[in-house]
Scaffold this active site. Structure first.
Site, PDB file in Angstrom:
ATOM      1  N   HIS A 136      33.219  36.413  43.595  1.00 49.38           N
ATOM      2  CA  HIS A 136      33.228  37.105  44.893  1.00 49.38           C
ATOM      3  C   HIS A 136      32.115  38.143  44.825  1.00 49.38           C
ATOM      4  O   HIS A 136      32.177  39.050  43.982  1.00 49.38           O
ATOM      5  CB  HIS A 136      34.564  37.812  45.127  1.00 49.38           C
ATOM      6  CG  HIS A 136      35.733  36.872  45.090  1.00 49.38           C
ATOM      7  ND1 HIS A 136      36.285  36.346  46.236  1.00 49.38           N
ATOM      8  CD2 HIS A 136      36.430  36.347  44.061  1.00 49.38           C
ATOM      9  CE1 HIS A 136      37.292  35.551  45.899  1.00 49.38           C
ATOM     10  NE2 HIS A 136      37.403  35.528  44.588  1.00 49.38           N
TER      11      HIS A 136
ATOM     12  N   GLU B  30      47.198  31.246  41.635  1.00 49.19           N
ATOM     13  CA  GLU B  30      46.825  32.418  40.819  1.00 49.19           C
ATOM     14  C   GLU B  30      48.127  33.200  40.582  1.00 49.19           C
ATOM     15  O   GLU B  30      48.590  33.325  39.456  1.00 49.19           O
ATOM     16  CB  GLU B  30      45.791  33.269  41.564  1.00 49.19           C
ATOM     17  CG  GLU B  30      45.387  34.548  40.820  1.00 49.19           C
ATOM     18  CD  GLU B  30      44.425  35.432  41.615  1.00 49.19           C
ATOM     19  OE1 GLU B  30      44.322  35.266  42.855  1.00 49.19           O
ATOM     20  OE2 GLU B  30      43.785  36.314  40.987  1.00 49.19           O
TER      21      GLU B  30
ATOM     22  N   ASP C 250      35.614  38.630  39.778  1.00 45.55           N
ATOM     23  CA  ASP C 250      35.145  39.945  40.259  1.00 45.55           C
ATOM     24  C   ASP C 250      34.653  40.738  39.049  1.00 45.55           C
ATOM     25  O   ASP C 250      35.346  41.644  38.555  1.00 45.55           O
ATOM     26  CB  ASP C 250      36.297  40.681  40.956  1.00 45.55           C
ATOM     27  CG  ASP C 250      36.823  39.896  42.144  1.00 45.55           C
ATOM     28  OD1 ASP C 250      36.184  39.932  43.207  1.00 45.55           O
ATOM     29  OD2 ASP C 250      37.850  39.200  41.978  1.00 45.55           O
TER      30      ASP C 250
HETATM   31  N1  HPA Z   1      42.212  36.495  44.265  1.00 44.86           N
HETATM   32  C1  HPA Z   1      42.343  36.544  45.584  1.00 44.86           C
HETATM   33  N2  HPA Z   1      41.472  37.159  46.365  1.00 44.86           N
HETATM   34  C2  HPA Z   1      40.405  37.738  45.808  1.00 44.86           C
HETATM   35  C3  HPA Z   1      40.217  37.714  44.451  1.00 44.86           C
HETATM   36  C4  HPA Z   1      41.159  37.040  43.629  1.00 44.86           C
HETATM   37  O1  HPA Z   1      41.070  36.974  42.388  1.00 44.86           O
HETATM   38  N3  HPA Z   1      39.072  38.395  44.223  1.00 44.86           N
HETATM   39  C5  HPA Z   1      38.587  38.791  45.402  1.00 44.86           C
HETATM   40  N4  HPA Z   1      39.404  38.405  46.386  1.00 44.86           N
HETATM   41 ZN    ZN Z   2      38.800  34.800  43.290  1.00 46.17          ZN
END
Ligand code: HPA
Ligand code: ZN
Length: 334
Positions: free
Chosen positions: A18, A199, A278
């Site tokens: 991202h 996730e 990130d």
């Molecule tokens: N998960 C979901 N949304 C996100 C993430 C992530 O790891 N990083 C930036 N937006």
């Molecule tokens: Zn992500």
């Protein structure tokens, strides 16, 4: 050469980054000053100290606050150029970059300004480093599908500058099927489809990404291992998973990198890849993710080569480009 050294040295693709998550605290403060944006942190150190996350949402709150300093085309360029230099240093030769337009349009920034700044950095990386890149527009899943449709409309005048769409932000409570209609429209437009799933969310979210959105890649997907029939389906379709080990550690998806499921995913025959998610928030860019994962899980030289190969297999480049990228990997392996 150890497997970790090999991992760092090999040419690779990064497919889950991202761009707003590459904004380092130092650059956040430079841009805040340049743009007259007031931050709720007194210093770079104070901001960095706030990076003690307990879950995805605790991270997202700070991530969106950090992005509030981005206003002008030059800000988006500076952010992306800083990332691309780091990626080049880690032997990334192709990258597919997520951006979150709604984070910016909600503050009155035109989506064209966002895309122009990112694109200019991508063009420079190609010219200076031979590093190819593409942009993927992500919809924020905590917002409505109507908002996603409005974002798509605003983005369409810039259609040639992005190759696909994704789905990110707060996962639990916002399953993929909430966005079935807008993703159907995106498929009609010929856009590639990816989605964060598994996730923090359970296996049914991954099934929904596959079946309701027709996702070509699953971002994260680490919870797929809880459902044997899902693993079998991912293997059958050869749907890649863009896994982010240091992200999983920092957001407490795993408690120790030695418990990370990467080895199990590989051993199950899935097309798993390593990515940084990130990197400014999670403690490292692509090679830090590779080196720490290889060491924690004692991955072999063959595992490392498989991961590098998977990164090119999973990318959205055309077949001749994929062959060229694979040839660079083969030449580096020797
Ligand atoms: N998960 C979901 N949304 C996100 C993430 C992530 O790891 N990083 C930036 N937006
Ligand atoms: Zn992500």
């Amino acid at each position: 050469m150890t497997p970790a050294e090999l991992a760092a040295a090999l040419p690779k693709a990064e497919l889950h980054i991202h761009i707003e998550g590459s904004l380092e605290p130092e650059l956040i403060f430079v841009l805040a000053q340049r743009n007259g944006v007031k931050l709720p942190y007194a210093s770079v150190e104070a901001l960095r100290e706030a990076y003690a996350f307990t879950d995805l949402q605790s991270f997202l709150d700070i991530y969106y606050a950090g992005a509030s300093v981005l206003l002008h085309e030059a800000d988006f360029f500076d952010m992306a150029w800083a990332y691309l230099q780091r990626a080049h240093a880690d032997n990334v030769i192709h990258t597919e970059i997520f951006f979150d337009p709604q984070t910016h349009t909600a503050r009155g920034v035109d989506i064209g300004v966002v895309i122009a700044g990112l694109k200019r950095a991508c063009v420079r990386a190609q010219a200076e480093f031979g590093l190819s890149s593409a942009l993927i527009l992500c919809f924020l899943r905590h917002l409505s599908e109507e908002d996603a449709f409005a974002t798509l409309s605003a983005a369409l005048p810039h259609r040639e500058h992005f190759i696909g769409v994704g789905l990110d932000s707060s996962e639990v409570g916002h399953p993929p099927e909430k966005f079935s209609r807008v993703f159907a429209r995106c498929r009609e437009l010929g856009l590639h489809i990816v989605a964060h799933a598994g996730e923090e969310g359970p296996p049914p979210y991954i099934w929904s990404a596959l079946n309701d959105l027709q996702a070509e890649r699953i971002d994260h997907g680490v919870r797929s291992l809880e459902d044997a029939s899902l693993v079998a389906e991912l293997a059958r379709r050869r749907t890649p998973l863009t896994v982010c080990p240091l992200s999983n550690l920092k957001l407490c998806v795993v408690n120790d990198l030695r418990d990370h499921p990467m080895k199990k995913l590989l051993d199950a025959g899935l097309c798993a890849t390593v990515n940084s998610d990130d990197p400014a928030y999670f403690g490292g860019y692509l090679n830090a993710n590779f080196v720490q994962t290889v060491q924690a899980l004692d991955l072999s030289r063959d595992d490392v080569i498989t991961l590098a190969r998977n990164s090119f297999e999973a990318s959205f480049v055309d077949p001749p480009t994929r062959s060229r990228l694979m040839a660079r990997l083969d030449a580096a392996i020797g």
